[in-house]
Design a protein around this motif. Structure first.
Motif, PDB file in Angstrom:
ATOM      1  N   PRO A  88      24.741  19.096  19.443  1.00  0.00           N
ATOM      2  CA  PRO A  88      25.482  18.794  18.209  1.00  0.00           C
ATOM      3  C   PRO A  88      26.516  19.887  17.948  1.00  0.00           C
ATOM      4  O   PRO A  88      26.317  21.038  18.282  1.00  0.00           O
ATOM      5  CB  PRO A  88      24.415  18.800  17.118  1.00  0.00           C
ATOM      6  CG  PRO A  88      23.124  19.035  17.784  1.00  0.00           C
ATOM      7  CD  PRO A  88      23.339  19.342  19.213  1.00  0.00           C
ATOM      8  N   ARG A  89      27.600  19.488  17.337  1.00  0.00           N
ATOM      9  CA  ARG A  89      28.631  20.446  16.960  1.00  0.00           C
ATOM     10  C   ARG A  89      28.069  21.429  15.939  1.00  0.00           C
ATOM     11  O   ARG A  89      28.390  22.602  15.942  1.00  0.00           O
ATOM     12  CB  ARG A  89      29.827  19.689  16.387  1.00  0.00           C
ATOM     13  CG  ARG A  89      30.939  20.548  15.875  1.00  0.00           C
ATOM     14  CD  ARG A  89      32.185  19.759  15.440  1.00  0.00           C
ATOM     15  NE  ARG A  89      32.023  18.352  15.188  1.00  0.00           N
ATOM     16  CZ  ARG A  89      31.710  17.823  13.992  1.00  0.00           C
ATOM     17  NH1 ARG A  89      31.513  18.588  12.956  1.00  0.00           N
ATOM     18  NH2 ARG A  89      31.607  16.520  13.853  1.00  0.00           N
ATOM     19  N   LYS A  90      27.193  20.922  15.073  1.00  0.00           N
ATOM     20  CA  LYS A  90      26.580  21.739  14.030  1.00  0.00           C
ATOM     21  C   LYS A  90      25.242  21.098  13.681  1.00  0.00           C
ATOM     22  O   LYS A  90      25.123  19.874  13.691  1.00  0.00           O
ATOM     23  CB  LYS A  90      27.520  21.763  12.814  1.00  0.00           C
ATOM     24  CG  LYS A  90      27.096  22.641  11.679  1.00  0.00           C
ATOM     25  CD  LYS A  90      28.210  22.780  10.649  1.00  0.00           C
ATOM     26  CE  LYS A  90      28.129  21.648   9.650  1.00  0.00           C
ATOM     27  NZ  LYS A  90      29.075  21.801   8.523  1.00  0.00           N
TER      28      LYS A  90
ATOM     29  N   LEU B  10      23.995  17.512  11.034  1.00  0.00           N
ATOM     30  CA  LEU B  10      25.002  16.468  10.870  1.00  0.00           C
ATOM     31  C   LEU B  10      24.368  15.089  10.985  1.00  0.00           C
ATOM     32  O   LEU B  10      23.442  14.882  11.758  1.00  0.00           O
ATOM     33  CB  LEU B  10      26.084  16.588  11.943  1.00  0.00           C
ATOM     34  CG  LEU B  10      27.011  17.783  11.850  1.00  0.00           C
ATOM     35  CD1 LEU B  10      27.941  17.821  13.067  1.00  0.00           C
ATOM     36  CD2 LEU B  10      27.834  17.731  10.581  1.00  0.00           C
ATOM     37  N   LYS B  11      24.890  14.155  10.215  1.00  0.00           N
ATOM     38  CA  LYS B  11      24.455  12.771  10.332  1.00  0.00           C
ATOM     39  C   LYS B  11      24.953  12.233  11.677  1.00  0.00           C
ATOM     40  O   LYS B  11      26.109  12.456  12.049  1.00  0.00           O
ATOM     41  CB  LYS B  11      25.050  11.952   9.184  1.00  0.00           C
ATOM     42  CG  LYS B  11      24.645  10.502   9.195  1.00  0.00           C
ATOM     43  CD  LYS B  11      25.252   9.767   8.020  1.00  0.00           C
ATOM     44  CE  LYS B  11      24.878   8.300   8.122  1.00  0.00           C
ATOM     45  NZ  LYS B  11      25.489   7.527   7.047  1.00  0.00           N
TER      46      LYS B  11
ATOM     47  N   HIS C  96      26.683  10.100  14.435  1.00  0.00           N
ATOM     48  CA  HIS C  96      27.863   9.241  14.414  1.00  0.00           C
ATOM     49  C   HIS C  96      27.924   8.514  15.746  1.00  0.00           C
ATOM     50  O   HIS C  96      28.049   9.133  16.788  1.00  0.00           O
ATOM     51  CB  HIS C  96      29.134  10.074  14.198  1.00  0.00           C
ATOM     52  CG  HIS C  96      30.348   9.235  14.013  1.00  0.00           C
ATOM     53  ND1 HIS C  96      31.190   8.911  15.042  1.00  0.00           N
ATOM     54  CD2 HIS C  96      30.854   8.641  12.911  1.00  0.00           C
ATOM     55  CE1 HIS C  96      32.165   8.153  14.582  1.00  0.00           C
ATOM     56  NE2 HIS C  96      31.990   7.980  13.292  1.00  0.00           N
TER      57      HIS C  96
ATOM     58  N   ASP D   8      34.039  14.652  20.639  1.00  0.00           N
ATOM     59  CA  ASP D   8      33.598  15.035  19.304  1.00  0.00           C
ATOM     60  C   ASP D   8      34.559  14.398  18.295  1.00  0.00           C
ATOM     61  O   ASP D   8      35.711  14.098  18.616  1.00  0.00           O
ATOM     62  CB  ASP D   8      33.629  16.566  19.193  1.00  0.00           C
ATOM     63  CG  ASP D   8      32.803  17.107  18.034  1.00  0.00           C
ATOM     64  OD1 ASP D   8      32.309  16.316  17.208  1.00  0.00           O
ATOM     65  OD2 ASP D   8      32.647  18.340  17.970  1.00  0.00           O
ATOM     66  N   LYS D   9      34.103  14.196  17.070  1.00  0.00           N
ATOM     67  CA  LYS D   9      34.955  13.610  16.030  1.00  0.00           C
ATOM     68  C   LYS D   9      36.208  14.452  15.854  1.00  0.00           C
ATOM     69  O   LYS D   9      36.175  15.669  15.937  1.00  0.00           O
ATOM     70  CB  LYS D   9      34.191  13.519  14.715  1.00  0.00           C
ATOM     71  CG  LYS D   9      33.160  12.399  14.723  1.00  0.00           C
ATOM     72  CD  LYS D   9      32.439  12.291  13.419  1.00  0.00           C
ATOM     73  CE  LYS D   9      33.359  11.718  12.378  1.00  0.00           C
ATOM     74  NZ  LYS D   9      32.685  11.440  11.107  1.00  0.00           N
TER      75      LYS D   9
ATOM     76  N   GLN E 110      34.088   8.446  19.267  1.00  0.00           N
ATOM     77  CA  GLN E 110      33.895   9.782  18.714  1.00  0.00           C
ATOM     78  C   GLN E 110      32.487   9.929  18.170  1.00  0.00           C
ATOM     79  O   GLN E 110      31.983   9.046  17.474  1.00  0.00           O
ATOM     80  CB  GLN E 110      34.941  10.065  17.651  1.00  0.00           C
ATOM     81  CG  GLN E 110      36.328  10.034  18.261  1.00  0.00           C
ATOM     82  CD  GLN E 110      37.396  10.553  17.339  1.00  0.00           C
ATOM     83  OE1 GLN E 110      37.163  10.831  16.177  1.00  0.00           O
ATOM     84  NE2 GLN E 110      38.600  10.692  17.866  1.00  0.00           N
TER      85      GLN E 110
ATOM     86  N   ASN F  83      29.289  13.028  16.886  1.00  0.00           N
ATOM     87  CA  ASN F  83      29.059  14.366  16.323  1.00  0.00           C
ATOM     88  C   ASN F  83      28.338  15.244  17.339  1.00  0.00           C
ATOM     89  O   ASN F  83      27.293  15.819  17.061  1.00  0.00           O
ATOM     90  CB  ASN F  83      28.225  14.277  15.032  1.00  0.00           C
ATOM     91  CG  ASN F  83      29.077  14.000  13.823  1.00  0.00           C
ATOM     92  OD1 ASN F  83      30.253  14.351  13.800  1.00  0.00           O
ATOM     93  ND2 ASN F  83      28.510  13.365  12.827  1.00  0.00           N
ATOM     94  N   GLN F  84      28.889  15.327  18.520  1.00  0.00           N
ATOM     95  CA  GLN F  84      28.303  16.125  19.587  1.00  0.00           C
ATOM     96  C   GLN F  84      29.408  16.905  20.273  1.00  0.00           C
ATOM     97  O   GLN F  84      30.542  16.423  20.376  1.00  0.00           O
ATOM     98  CB  GLN F  84      27.607  15.237  20.626  1.00  0.00           C
ATOM     99  CG  GLN F  84      26.544  14.331  20.065  1.00  0.00           C
ATOM    100  CD  GLN F  84      25.257  15.080  19.768  1.00  0.00           C
ATOM    101  OE1 GLN F  84      24.940  16.061  20.412  1.00  0.00           O
ATOM    102  NE2 GLN F  84      24.526  14.626  18.781  1.00  0.00           N
ATOM    103  N   ASP F  85      29.075  18.078  20.785  1.00  0.00           N
ATOM    104  CA  ASP F  85      30.045  18.868  21.529  1.00  0.00           C
ATOM    105  C   ASP F  85      30.062  18.379  22.974  1.00  0.00           C
ATOM    106  O   ASP F  85      29.480  18.991  23.858  1.00  0.00           O
ATOM    107  CB  ASP F  85      29.677  20.349  21.458  1.00  0.00           C
ATOM    108  CG  ASP F  85      30.768  21.231  22.024  1.00  0.00           C
ATOM    109  OD1 ASP F  85      31.767  20.695  22.537  1.00  0.00           O
ATOM    110  OD2 ASP F  85      30.613  22.457  21.961  1.00  0.00           O
TER     111      ASP F  85
END
Length: 125
Positions: free
Chosen positions: A5-7, A10-11, A13, A37-38, A45, A47-49
Motif C-alpha cells: 500500500p502507498r500508505k 487506506l480504503k 481502491h 497508484d492513484k 488505478q 491504492n498500491q505502490d
C-alpha cells in the motif's frame, strides 16, 4: 518486497479496464501502462505502490525500461521468448529484476525466429 500500500489504513481502491479496443499500436514495441497508484497514468488505478506494464515485442526489437532507485521488477513472459540483458525467458517463465541504489536501465529483446513476445512487467518497491 511485493505490492505494498502507498500508505497504511487506506480504503481499498479497485478498478477494471476492458482492453478489447486496444489495437496493436498501443502495445507493439512500447510499454502500455495498465495499472498504477492513484493519480498516475495507469488505465486502472489502485491504492498500491505498484505499476504494471504490458508490451508485445517483435523479433529482434528492443525495449528499454528505467527502474528508479530502490525499485524492482517482476517480469512474466506470456508468449514467445525474451532476452532481458543476459537472461533468457520462454513462454510462461518469469523472473525478478533487482535494482541497486541508482537508476537501472534494463533492455528487453524479442528473439529472432520467435513469435511476437508478450510480456507483463511489474514495477514495485
Amino acid at each position: 518486497s511485493w505490492i505494498m500500500p502507498r500508505k497504511l489504513g487506506l480504503k481499498p481502491h479497485y478498478g477494471s479496464f476492458v482492453g478489447r479496443h486496444l489495437i496493436e499500436s498501443h502495445l507493439n514495441n512500447q510499454w502500455f501502462h495498465l495499472v498504477s497508484d492513484k493519480g498516475q497514468t495507469g488505465k486502472v488505478q489502485i491504492n498500491q505502490d505498484c505499476n504494471l506494464f504490458v508490451s508485445q515485442i517483435d523479433a529482434q526489437n528492443r525495449l528499454v525500461f528505467d527502474f528508479l532507485p530502490e525499485r524492482q521488477g517482476y517480469v512474466v513472459c506470456l508468449e514467445g521468448s525474451v532476452r532481458i540483458d543476459n537472461l533468457f525467458l520462454d513462454k510462461h517463465e518469469a523472473s525478478e529484476i533487482r535494482c541497486e541504489n541508482e537508476l537501472t536501465q534494463v533492455t528487453f529483446c524479442g528473439l529472432e525466429g520467435q513469435e511476437k513476445t508478450h510480456i507483463l512487467l511489474y514495477n514495485i518497491i
